[in-house]
Design a protein around this motif. Structure first.
Motif, PDB file in Angstrom:
ATOM      1  N   LEU A 162       0.778  -1.234   0.000  1.00  0.00           N
ATOM      2  CA  LEU A 162       0.000   0.000   0.000  1.00  0.00           C
ATOM      3  C   LEU A 162       0.816   1.295   0.000  1.00  0.00           C
ATOM      4  O   LEU A 162       0.439   2.262  -0.651  1.00  0.00           O
ATOM      5  N   SER A 169       0.637   7.006  -0.705  1.00  0.00           N
ATOM      6  CA  SER A 169      -0.041   5.863  -1.337  1.00  0.00           C
ATOM      7  C   SER A 169       0.665   5.445  -2.626  1.00  0.00           C
ATOM      8  O   SER A 169       1.126   6.293  -3.388  1.00  0.00           O
ATOM      9  N   HIS A 222      -0.962   2.552  -4.206  1.00  0.00           N
ATOM     10  CA  HIS A 222      -1.933   1.515  -4.540  1.00  0.00           C
ATOM     11  C   HIS A 222      -3.316   2.159  -4.512  1.00  0.00           C
ATOM     12  O   HIS A 222      -3.581   3.065  -3.721  1.00  0.00           O
ATOM     13  N   SER A 237      -5.108   2.108  -0.938  1.00  0.00           N
ATOM     14  CA  SER A 237      -4.701   3.121   0.037  1.00  0.00           C
ATOM     15  C   SER A 237      -5.102   4.518  -0.422  1.00  0.00           C
ATOM     16  O   SER A 237      -5.430   5.386   0.396  1.00  0.00           O
ATOM     17  N   GLU A 248      -1.584  -1.532  -8.261  1.00  0.00           N
ATOM     18  CA  GLU A 248      -0.383  -0.817  -7.824  1.00  0.00           C
ATOM     19  C   GLU A 248       0.065   0.153  -8.905  1.00  0.00           C
ATOM     20  O   GLU A 248       0.020  -0.165 -10.100  1.00  0.00           O
TER      21      GLU A 248
END
Length: 484
Positions: free
Chosen positions: A64, A120, A122, A125, A183
């Motif tokens: 994350l 973040s 990702h 997150s 991601e």
């Protein structure tokens, strides 16, 4: 999680514990001063913990978060701004009847959300941080429940934020369907071979831009900003204009640089149209306003357009220009809304132009601080706003974004008019039969603390405008280990 992971997440952990401690203290007994002190100390402690991370290269907490120089700088900027806003909030709420203590819980939670955004890497997150920020803002905006416009502003923000979150989630789903990953680095690898983005992926990015555009209040997603700025308490308006937008802009920079979005003409064209429209609409609509909060709302729309010029430059100079301008904008905006908060009474905020008529003769120092903030927003020399705007122009010229550079110069001239209009109202001579306004309803110690906060902001404004190299060295030292 390892001990090392906890160390790198220490700022967020400190703020989380502060929320729990604040809730327990309120359960035992309400005391505005104690809750404020806990809040201020938590922001200071979280900021102090960043010094342990200043030499970090790139520490990832899979899948994350990524802790790097970019994240450390933006978290530090968010924490210091939140601290200043909490200081202004104490004086603002001290003269009001509402229960004040829960305000600080919401303020810390919103700050946590902004901090989560800037580290973040990702989609999960990113969405988590955005929702923590947004849900806290719903309540902060409508916190003064006895005000009709405050409730109206909270409801408007709630409805439109829900729509924007739906667009953002749908866009993320389409990107995931196209790339098979959420991601940022994985998306970058998946699209690295594309010269043109597939239609499904482009649609996903487009819907994400709608969601992010709402949070940044750029045109055409700006409709909520004037009403929310007007209806929210002045310190909350300062938070929305700075910390909220800074967190979203931070994650946008990280994502766009990670996927190398500047390679795709369609994305560049979309952001170019948004930047031009934001500069024009923000400045032209501000000319029509008589409410200072609404003027600053439309001004913030224009300033986000200016920031997108450097954002589209796409190189290290562009990222540096965005960051420098963001620091100058944070200082200026918190100072401007701090003056509004300081002049407000128990019934309403000081937001009409009439509230500032002859202010120079009634409160010379407050008027001088407000003039400094307005001149910085206008980009007048010897202020931080001028250096920031010069840096953005340099980044645009360096990458030959001539249309955007031309629009920035033109709109800076337009914007000068409504800032000078407020200054002219403050410099008017008082009427002979005008009633003398009381100096302050606050206790002298609280009043002096507010004056001290505004003085520090004004001095920072001038110091960065005269000696920008100090801030530039900090930005250079931290910013460029993170971005690929």
């Amino acid at each position: 999680m390892t001990l090392n992971d906890f160390q790198h997440l220490m700022p967020l952990l400190i703020l989380t514990f502060a929320v729990l401690i604040t809730m327990l203290v309120i359960a035992v007994g309400r005391n505005h001063k104690i809750i404020y002190v806990i809040t201020a100390l938590s922001f200071l402690a979280a900021f102090g913990s960043l010094f342990e991370l200043k030499n970090v290269n790139r520490y990832t907490l899979e899948p994350l978060f990524v802790i790097d120089g970019f994240g450390v700088f933006y978290i530090g900027l968010i924490l210091l701004t939140a601290l200043l806003i909490s200081m202004l909030s104490y004086a603002y709420f001290e003269q009001r009847e509402e229960r004040k203590e829960e305000y600080y819980i919401l303020l810390i939670l919103a700050t946590i959300g902004a901090c989560v955004l800037v580290i973040s890497k990702h989609f999960a997150s990113l969405f988590l941080g955005l929702e923590i920020l947004s849900v806290a803002l719903y309540s902060l905006i409508a916190y003064l429940r006895t005000r009709e416009r405050s409730d109206e502003a909270g409801i408007k923000y709630l409805i439109l934020a829900a729509f924007s979150s739906a667009f953002l989630l749908f866009g993320m789903a389409l990107v995931y369907a196209s790339t098979g990953t959420m991601e940022f680095a994985g998306i970058a690898r998946a699209i690295s071979g594309f010269q043109e983005l597939p239609l499904l992926l482009l649609t996903g990015f487009g819907m994400m831009i709608v969601g992010i555009g709402f949070k940044l209040s750029v045109v055409p997603f700006h409709m909520w900003a004037p009403d929310v700025y007007e209806g929210a308490p002045a310190p909350v308006t300062a938070f929305i204009a700075t910390v909220s937008k800074g967190g979203v802009l931070g994650v946008l920079i990280r994502f766009f640089m990670e996927v190398d979005g500047h390679r795709y003409p369609t994305l560049v064209l979309i952001f170019t149209i948004i930047a031009v429209a934001s500069m024009l609409a923000g400045n032209l609509l501000a000319l029509l306003q008589d409410n200072v909060k609404r003027i600053l709302a439309y001004s913030s729309i224009a300033h986000l357009g200016y920031l997108l010029v450097a954002f589209l430059a796409g190189n290290e100079m562009g990222v540096e220009a965005v960051t420098f301008y963001l620091v100058a904008y944070f200082i200026t905006t918190v100072g401007a809304f701090g003056v509004i908060a300081m002049l407000s009474d128990t019934e309403r905020d000081a937001e009409g132009l009439e509230d500032y008529r002859a202010l120079l003769w009634r409160r010379p120092w407050t008027a001088a601080v407000f003039v400094a903030m307005l001149l910085s927003l206008a980009g007048i020399p010897l202020t931080a706003g001028f250096v920031g705007k010069f840096y953005i122009l340099a980044a645009g010229v360096n990458t030959q974004l001539w249309l955007l550079v031309l629009m920035l110069v033109l709109n800076s001239v337009i914007g000068l008019f409504y800032y000078i209009r407020i200054v002219a109202v403050m410099f008017q001579q008082p009427e002979a039969d005008a009633a003398i306004q009381p100096r302050s309803r606050l206790r002298p110690s609280i009043y002096l603390a507010s004056v001290g906060t505004l003085t520090v902001l004004a001095l920072l404004l001038v110091w960065i405008g005269v000696y920008p190299s100090g801030l530039l060295q900090v930005i250079d030292g931290l910013l460029f280990n993170p971005l690929p």
